[in-house]
Design a protein around this motif. Structure first.
Motif, PDB file in Angstrom:
ATOM      1  N   PHE A 292       0.818  -1.285  -0.153  1.00  0.00           N
ATOM      2  CA  PHE A 292       0.132   0.089  -0.049  1.00  0.00           C
ATOM      3  C   PHE A 292       0.944   1.270  -0.019  1.00  0.00           C
ATOM      4  O   PHE A 292       2.059   1.282   0.547  1.00  0.00           O
ATOM      5  N   ALA A 293       0.335   2.197  -0.476  1.00  0.00           N
ATOM      6  CA  ALA A 293       0.935   3.643  -0.532  1.00  0.00           C
ATOM      7  C   ALA A 293       0.901   4.319   0.783  1.00  0.00           C
ATOM      8  O   ALA A 293       0.131   3.862   1.671  1.00  0.00           O
ATOM      9  N   THR A 294       2.109   4.954   1.142  1.00  0.00           N
ATOM     10  CA  THR A 294       1.992   5.901   2.374  1.00  0.00           C
ATOM     11  C   THR A 294       0.631   6.704   2.512  1.00  0.00           C
ATOM     12  O   THR A 294       0.175   6.547   3.996  1.00  0.00           O
ATOM     13  N   GLU A 295       0.034   7.210   1.654  1.00  0.00           N
ATOM     14  CA  GLU A 295      -1.221   7.821   1.946  1.00  0.00           C
ATOM     15  C   GLU A 295      -2.507   6.848   2.352  1.00  0.00           C
ATOM     16  O   GLU A 295      -3.182   7.286   3.409  1.00  0.00           O
ATOM     17  N   THR A 296      -2.411   5.599   1.636  1.00  0.00           N
ATOM     18  CA  THR A 296      -3.380   4.689   2.263  1.00  0.00           C
ATOM     19  C   THR A 296      -2.889   4.073   3.551  1.00  0.00           C
ATOM     20  O   THR A 296      -4.073   4.226   4.406  1.00  0.00           O
ATOM     21  N   ILE A 297      -1.938   3.982   3.982  1.00  0.00           N
ATOM     22  CA  ILE A 297      -1.766   3.568   5.213  1.00  0.00           C
ATOM     23  C   ILE A 297      -1.902   4.611   6.543  1.00  0.00           C
ATOM     24  O   ILE A 297      -2.512   4.330   7.330  1.00  0.00           O
ATOM     25  N   GLU A 298      -1.596   5.708   6.041  1.00  0.00           N
ATOM     26  CA  GLU A 298      -1.787   6.952   7.017  1.00  0.00           C
ATOM     27  C   GLU A 298      -3.309   7.128   6.966  1.00  0.00           C
ATOM     28  O   GLU A 298      -3.791   7.475   8.163  1.00  0.00           O
ATOM     29  N   GLN A 299      -4.030   7.231   5.965  1.00  0.00           N
ATOM     30  CA  GLN A 299      -5.598   7.294   6.038  1.00  0.00           C
ATOM     31  C   GLN A 299      -6.279   6.261   6.998  1.00  0.00           C
ATOM     32  O   GLN A 299      -6.948   6.578   7.955  1.00  0.00           O
ATOM     33  N   PHE A 300      -5.764   5.229   6.732  1.00  0.00           N
ATOM     34  CA  PHE A 300      -6.411   3.873   7.497  1.00  0.00           C
ATOM     35  C   PHE A 300      -6.218   4.195   9.245  1.00  0.00           C
ATOM     36  O   PHE A 300      -6.858   3.974   9.976  1.00  0.00           O
TER      37      PHE A 300
ATOM     38  N   LEU B  12      -5.928  -3.114   7.132  1.00  0.00           N
ATOM     39  CA  LEU B  12      -5.221  -3.194   5.956  1.00  0.00           C
ATOM     40  C   LEU B  12      -4.854  -4.850   5.606  1.00  0.00           C
ATOM     41  O   LEU B  12      -4.690  -4.875   4.361  1.00  0.00           O
ATOM     42  N   ARG B  13      -4.737  -5.660   6.549  1.00  0.00           N
ATOM     43  CA  ARG B  13      -4.706  -6.961   6.252  1.00  0.00           C
ATOM     44  C   ARG B  13      -5.776  -7.373   5.446  1.00  0.00           C
ATOM     45  O   ARG B  13      -5.659  -8.208   4.578  1.00  0.00           O
ATOM     46  N   ALA B  14      -7.095  -7.041   5.951  1.00  0.00           N
ATOM     47  CA  ALA B  14      -8.152  -7.226   5.221  1.00  0.00           C
ATOM     48  C   ALA B  14      -8.408  -6.690   3.656  1.00  0.00           C
ATOM     49  O   ALA B  14      -8.599  -7.586   2.728  1.00  0.00           O
ATOM     50  N   LEU B  15      -7.825  -5.398   3.525  1.00  0.00           N
ATOM     51  CA  LEU B  15      -7.959  -4.819   2.225  1.00  0.00           C
ATOM     52  C   LEU B  15      -6.743  -5.589   1.467  1.00  0.00           C
ATOM     53  O   LEU B  15      -6.942  -6.106   0.210  1.00  0.00           O
TER      54      LEU B  15
ATOM     55  N   GLU C  82      -7.551  -7.429  -2.273  1.00  0.00           N
ATOM     56  CA  GLU C  82      -6.881  -7.281  -3.454  1.00  0.00           C
ATOM     57  C   GLU C  82      -5.924  -8.218  -3.815  1.00  0.00           C
ATOM     58  O   GLU C  82      -5.178  -8.049  -4.863  1.00  0.00           O
ATOM     59  N   GLY C  83      -6.202  -9.388  -3.184  1.00  0.00           N
ATOM     60  CA  GLY C  83      -5.206 -10.608  -3.736  1.00  0.00           C
ATOM     61  C   GLY C  83      -4.084 -10.871  -3.139  1.00  0.00           C
ATOM     62  O   GLY C  83      -3.375 -11.647  -3.515  1.00  0.00           O
ATOM     63  N   HIS C  84      -3.738 -10.229  -1.979  1.00  0.00           N
ATOM     64  CA  HIS C  84      -2.388 -10.380  -1.498  1.00  0.00           C
ATOM     65  C   HIS C  84      -2.577 -11.417  -0.173  1.00  0.00           C
ATOM     66  O   HIS C  84      -2.963 -10.798   0.882  1.00  0.00           O
ATOM     67  N   HIS C  85      -2.813 -12.608  -0.326  1.00  0.00           N
ATOM     68  CA  HIS C  85      -3.156 -13.509   0.868  1.00  0.00           C
ATOM     69  C   HIS C  85      -2.573 -14.872   0.538  1.00  0.00           C
ATOM     70  O   HIS C  85      -1.870 -15.074  -0.454  1.00  0.00           O
ATOM     71  N   ASP C  86      -2.607 -15.594   1.800  1.00  0.00           N
ATOM     72  CA  ASP C  86      -1.908 -17.013   1.668  1.00  0.00           C
ATOM     73  C   ASP C  86      -3.132 -18.096   1.570  1.00  0.00           C
ATOM     74  O   ASP C  86      -2.431 -19.230   1.740  1.00  0.00           O
ATOM     75  N   GLY C  87      -4.290 -17.616   1.307  1.00  0.00           N
ATOM     76  CA  GLY C  87      -5.166 -18.981   1.145  1.00  0.00           C
ATOM     77  C   GLY C  87      -5.906 -19.345   2.476  1.00  0.00           C
ATOM     78  O   GLY C  87      -6.466 -20.223   2.467  1.00  0.00           O
ATOM     79  N   LYS C  88      -5.537 -18.858   3.421  1.00  0.00           N
ATOM     80  CA  LYS C  88      -6.059 -19.462   4.950  1.00  0.00           C
ATOM     81  C   LYS C  88      -7.643 -19.041   5.104  1.00  0.00           C
ATOM     82  O   LYS C  88      -7.908 -17.825   4.576  1.00  0.00           O
TER      83      LYS C  88
ATOM     84  N   PRO D  73     -15.529  -1.865  15.823  1.00  0.00           N
ATOM     85  CA  PRO D  73     -16.753  -2.047  14.778  1.00  0.00           C
ATOM     86  C   PRO D  73     -16.194  -2.852  13.573  1.00  0.00           C
ATOM     87  O   PRO D  73     -15.164  -3.462  13.648  1.00  0.00           O
ATOM     88  N   TRP D  74     -17.047  -3.223  12.472  1.00  0.00           N
ATOM     89  CA  TRP D  74     -16.579  -3.905  11.276  1.00  0.00           C
ATOM     90  C   TRP D  74     -16.558  -2.783  10.295  1.00  0.00           C
ATOM     91  O   TRP D  74     -17.136  -1.662  10.396  1.00  0.00           O
ATOM     92  N   THR D  75     -15.707  -2.961   9.269  1.00  0.00           N
ATOM     93  CA  THR D  75     -15.762  -1.948   8.311  1.00  0.00           C
ATOM     94  C   THR D  75     -15.948  -3.039   6.923  1.00  0.00           C
ATOM     95  O   THR D  75     -15.830  -4.155   6.990  1.00  0.00           O
ATOM     96  N   ASP D  76     -16.179  -2.190   5.682  1.00  0.00           N
ATOM     97  CA  ASP D  76     -16.302  -2.952   4.523  1.00  0.00           C
ATOM     98  C   ASP D  76     -15.264  -3.761   4.279  1.00  0.00           C
ATOM     99  O   ASP D  76     -15.652  -5.051   3.874  1.00  0.00           O
ATOM    100  N   GLU D  77     -14.059  -3.342   4.430  1.00  0.00           N
ATOM    101  CA  GLU D  77     -12.873  -4.499   3.582  1.00  0.00           C
ATOM    102  C   GLU D  77     -12.907  -5.557   4.635  1.00  0.00           C
ATOM    103  O   GLU D  77     -12.546  -6.600   4.226  1.00  0.00           O
ATOM    104  N   ILE D  78     -13.052  -5.269   5.930  1.00  0.00           N
ATOM    105  CA  ILE D  78     -12.901  -6.568   6.815  1.00  0.00           C
ATOM    106  C   ILE D  78     -14.326  -7.554   6.444  1.00  0.00           C
ATOM    107  O   ILE D  78     -13.894  -8.894   6.441  1.00  0.00           O
ATOM    108  N   VAL D  79     -15.315  -7.049   6.377  1.00  0.00           N
ATOM    109  CA  VAL D  79     -16.525  -8.019   5.797  1.00  0.00           C
ATOM    110  C   VAL D  79     -16.183  -8.589   4.510  1.00  0.00           C
ATOM    111  O   VAL D  79     -16.334  -9.955   4.280  1.00  0.00           O
ATOM    112  N   ARG D  80     -15.646  -7.883   3.512  1.00  0.00           N
ATOM    113  CA  ARG D  80     -15.351  -8.239   2.100  1.00  0.00           C
ATOM    114  C   ARG D  80     -14.368  -9.340   2.016  1.00  0.00           C
ATOM    115  O   ARG D  80     -14.317 -10.460   1.283  1.00  0.00           O
TER     116      ARG D  80
END
Length: 219
Positions: free
Chosen positions: A35-43, A73-76, A80-86, A150-157
């Motif tokens: 992720f870009a710096t802006e995304t990390i800081e926004q989160f 960020l882990r959820a996002l 976006e396809g960065h995962h280990d299949g767990k 709370p939950w967020t959209d990326e966590i549910v997705r």
């Protein structure tokens, strides 16, 4: 992080600003190249805002913000396809203080590092239910270090399975997502004696879920 204070964020103490800068540096190290710096800081900023309005211990806010931002960020990354299949399971209830925390505790304890569990609430409380903490401690599982969130959209997705426990219409619905509704008594305000049957039923259901996911329980 060059501008840690924003117009929509309560005034931060020097210690809080330093803690957030340190948190940002850790997150940059973990998600560099993803992720870009802006995304990390926004989160990180938005995660801080989630807790700033009701936290009773301001000095803990940067730590809560960092932990929640890391989860998001882990959820996002998974979305976006960065995962280990767990397999990833999300447990949702109202206050994220009892049922969903116990379920996540059992899941993590029984699955180890072979699957992931997250939790959230429609109206997050201020602390984990003390009776739930004690009941889980009796089973050798520590949920005292968790916190309602709370939950967020990326966590549910990002979740493969979403388990709902009493949040009703407030639970997020995403087309194509697998949902299971567990009807369980709410442990809020109950004694440890009253929480134990709820705890045991949650364990039974978590073990069944792990079987469905093809993840043998460790114990």
């Amino acid at each position: 992080m060059t501008d840690i204070e924003r117009p929509d964020t309560p005034t931060l103490s020097i210690d809080q600003q330093l803690a957030l800068r340190t948190a940002a540096a850790r997150l940059h190290g973990e998600f560099d190249g993803i992720f870009a710096t802006e995304t990390i800081e926004q989160f990180l900023h938005s995660s801080y805002d989630q807790f700033a309005g009701h936290s009773t211990i301001p000095n803990f806010l940067p730590l809560l913000a960092e932990r929640f931002a890391r989860l998001r960020l882990r959820a996002l990354a998974k979305v976006e396809g960065h995962h280990d299949g767990k397999p990833t399971v999300l447990f949702l209830c109202v206050h994220n203080a009892g049922r969903s925390q116990m379920a996540m505790g059992f899941f993590q304890h029984l699955a180890g590092d072979r699957a992931l569990a997250w939790s959230g609430g429609s109206e997050p409380g201020h602390e984990i239910n003390p009776s739930a903490i004690q009941a889980m401690h009796e089973r050798g599982i520590n949920i005292a270090t968790e916190f309602p969130k709370p939950w967020t959209d990326e966590i549910v997705r990002a979740a493969d399975v979403v388990i709902t426990m009493g949040c009703g219409d407030a639970c997020p619905i995403f087309p194509g997502k697998r949902y299971l509704d567990w009807e369980l008594d709410d442990p809020a305000g109950k004694s440890v004696d009253d929480v134990r049957p709820v705890r045991d039923e949650i364990e039974r259901r978590v073990r069944g879920l792990l079987d469905e996911l093809g993840v043998p329980a460790l114990t």
